[in-house]
Design an enzyme around this catalytic site. Structure first.
Site, PDB file in Angstrom:
ATOM      1  N   LEU A 196       0.832  -1.212   0.000  1.00  0.00           N
ATOM      2  CA  LEU A 196       0.000   0.000   0.000  1.00  0.00           C
ATOM      3  C   LEU A 196       0.861   1.254   0.000  1.00  0.00           C
ATOM      4  O   LEU A 196       0.495   2.275  -0.560  1.00  0.00           O
ATOM      5  CB  LEU A 196      -0.905   0.013   1.230  1.00  0.00           C
ATOM      6  CG  LEU A 196      -1.709  -1.250   1.563  1.00  0.00           C
ATOM      7  CD1 LEU A 196      -2.531  -1.034   2.820  1.00  0.00           C
ATOM      8  CD2 LEU A 196      -2.613  -1.618   0.405  1.00  0.00           C
ATOM      9  N   GLU A 237       2.327   5.603   7.203  1.00  0.00           N
ATOM     10  CA  GLU A 237       3.650   5.852   6.605  1.00  0.00           C
ATOM     11  C   GLU A 237       4.289   7.116   7.180  1.00  0.00           C
ATOM     12  O   GLU A 237       5.509   7.170   7.376  1.00  0.00           O
ATOM     13  CB  GLU A 237       3.548   5.947   5.081  1.00  0.00           C
ATOM     14  CG  GLU A 237       2.993   4.707   4.378  1.00  0.00           C
ATOM     15  CD  GLU A 237       3.701   3.400   4.727  1.00  0.00           C
ATOM     16  OE1 GLU A 237       4.860   3.434   5.167  1.00  0.00           O
ATOM     17  OE2 GLU A 237       3.069   2.333   4.564  1.00  0.00           O
ATOM     18  N   VAL A 258       8.632   2.132  22.328  1.00  0.00           N
ATOM     19  CA  VAL A 258       7.595   2.984  22.912  1.00  0.00           C
ATOM     20  C   VAL A 258       7.082   2.286  24.165  1.00  0.00           C
ATOM     21  O   VAL A 258       6.576   1.160  24.095  1.00  0.00           O
ATOM     22  CB  VAL A 258       6.436   3.214  21.916  1.00  0.00           C
ATOM     23  CG1 VAL A 258       5.346   4.068  22.555  1.00  0.00           C
ATOM     24  CG2 VAL A 258       6.954   3.865  20.636  1.00  0.00           C
TER      25      VAL A 258
HETATM   26  N1  ARG Z   1       3.219  -0.346   4.653  1.00  0.00           N
HETATM   27  C1  ARG Z   1       1.972  -0.990   4.965  1.00  0.00           C
HETATM   28  C2  ARG Z   1       1.612  -1.935   3.826  1.00  0.00           C
HETATM   29  O1  ARG Z   1       1.953  -1.666   2.705  1.00  0.00           O
HETATM   30  C3  ARG Z   1       0.859   0.017   5.154  1.00  0.00           C
HETATM   31  C4  ARG Z   1      -0.215  -0.474   6.014  1.00  0.00           C
HETATM   32  C5  ARG Z   1      -1.286   0.581   6.123  1.00  0.00           C
HETATM   33  N2  ARG Z   1      -2.418   0.120   6.821  1.00  0.00           N
HETATM   34  C6  ARG Z   1      -3.633   0.614   6.609  1.00  0.00           C
HETATM   35  N3  ARG Z   1      -4.652   0.208   7.303  1.00  0.00           N
HETATM   36  N4  ARG Z   1      -3.836   1.539   5.717  1.00  0.00           N
HETATM   37  O2  ARG Z   1       0.986  -2.945   4.057  1.00  0.00           O
HETATM   38 ZN    ZN Z   2       4.635   0.148   8.037  1.00  0.00          ZN
HETATM   39 CA    CA Z   3       5.896  -0.943  23.262  1.00  0.00          CA
END
Ligand code: ARG
Ligand code: ZN
Ligand code: CA
Length: 328
Positions: A196, A237, A258
């Site tokens: 994504l 992101e 964290v």
């Molecule tokens: N870097 C993650 C991926 O590509 C992004 C996840 C984002 N999650 C969301 N619910 N929009 O999977």
């Molecule tokens: Zn991520």
């Molecule tokens: Ca933690």
């Protein structure tokens, strides 16, 4: 040039202080009372004048402080650092499109910026879903905001992109970043397969490839692709861009650095039902799967934690890795 300017200002201030001193001495001769009063009113500057006259290192520190102060004031004028300390990050959208659907509209980009500002300001409408258990560690306003300054568009014949940063260079059919030391660049591409989006962390601050990449179907809200159609891929992101790790620490019972996010066994997906318990190191915990840094659906994530807020603020603070975003 700047150094020279401040050198001149420093000399000017020395001269001014000397003048004050002379005036004080003169007054002393004519009226002892006034002299005492004026000495009391400005001994710090007189002492400083002596220091600056004799100590080149102190002069350098003085000049650096004045330069930094001036930068801060200019940034405030531009609205990048608001009166309450909120940092408004200037954003450049770089859109690479093959089809008209991939050439996302200005309205959709504005929508995405609005989502970021709500999520980072804790004004997202689903914030009331935060379980009572986690309310005390919710971030509230992170004091980070986003302002679109420019959109660059480029047609391409590339159908699918990989995570090799080709989209970030004109020489590889992409778009060169707009000064990544001062602007947050977001690239939008038509397709990245199952990915994504992806981001660089603050150790890449200012490099040619610094920023976030999003696949067009997951940008903004209107016309976006369910169940990732609330603009939260960008929220996630940007979390990385501001130094947040995945909440599970990218390992089984991993560490996200964290303290207030409970250790969890791994990523969560879909729309988990609360409460969800994980056991790590023999300790059972209710996990914060509704955190933006997990992998759940957009509608299932609605909070950063206070600890995550602090990490992000550290990055955009004066002297932080991304302090350039608050400069001129
Ligand atoms: N870097 C993650 C991926 O590509 C992004 C996840 C984002 N999650 C969301 N619910 N929009 O999977
Ligand atoms: Zn991520
Ligand atoms: Ca933690």
């Amino acid at each position: 040039m700047k150094k020279l300017l401040f050198g001149v200002i420093a000399l000017g201030m020395l001269a001014a202080c000397n003048t004050t001193e002379e005036t004080a001495n003169l007054t002393e001769d004519t009226n002892a009372r006034t002299a005492t009063a004026s000495r009391k009113s400005c001994p710090s500057e007189e002492i400083r004048a002596e220091l600056l006259k004799n100590d080149a290192k102190a002069r350098a520190r003085f000049a650096a402080i004045e330069a930094g102060t001036e930068k801060f004031i200019q940034a405030k004028k531009l609205g990048r650092v608001l009166a309450d300390g909120t940092v408004e990050i200037p954003v450049v959208f770089n859109v690479l499109y093959r089809t008209s659907a991939e050439n996302i509209s200005d309205a959709r980009i504005a929508e995405q910026i609005a989502v970021l500002n709500k999520d980072f300001g804790a004004t997202n409408t689903d914030i009331n879903k935060i379980p009572a258990e986690f309310a005390s560690v919710a971030a509230g306003d992170t004091k980070v905001r986003f302002r679109l300054v420019k959109t660059v568009r480029k047609a391409t014949s590339v159908r699918s992109w990989r995570t090799n940063d080709a989209m970030k260079k004109a020489s590889t059919k992409g778009i060169d970043a707009t000064d990544p030391t001062q602007y947050f660049n977001i690239w939008v591409v038509g397709d990245m397969g199952s990915i994504l989006g992806y981001a660089t962390f603050p150790e890449s601050a200012g490099l040619w490839n610094d920023g976030v990449v999003l696949a067009a179907p997951f940008v903004g809200v209107t016309g976006a692709s369910a169940p990732y159609n609330l603009g939260r891929t960008a929220t996630h992101e940007v979390g990385h861009y501001l130094n947040l790790r995945h909440i599970w620490g990218d390992a089984t019972c991993g560490n996200d650095f964290v303290a207030d996010t409970p250790t969890q066994t791994g990523s969560n997906g879909g729309s988990p039902t609360y409460p969800l318990y994980n056991t790590c190191g023999g300790v059972q915990r209710s996990v914060m799967f509704m955190n933006y840094m997990d992998y759940v659906y957009d509608s299932a994530m609605y909070m950063f934690s206070a600890g995550q807020r602090d990490r992000m603020q550290a990055v955009v603070a004066a002297g932080g890795a991304r302090a350039g975003l608050r400069n001129l």
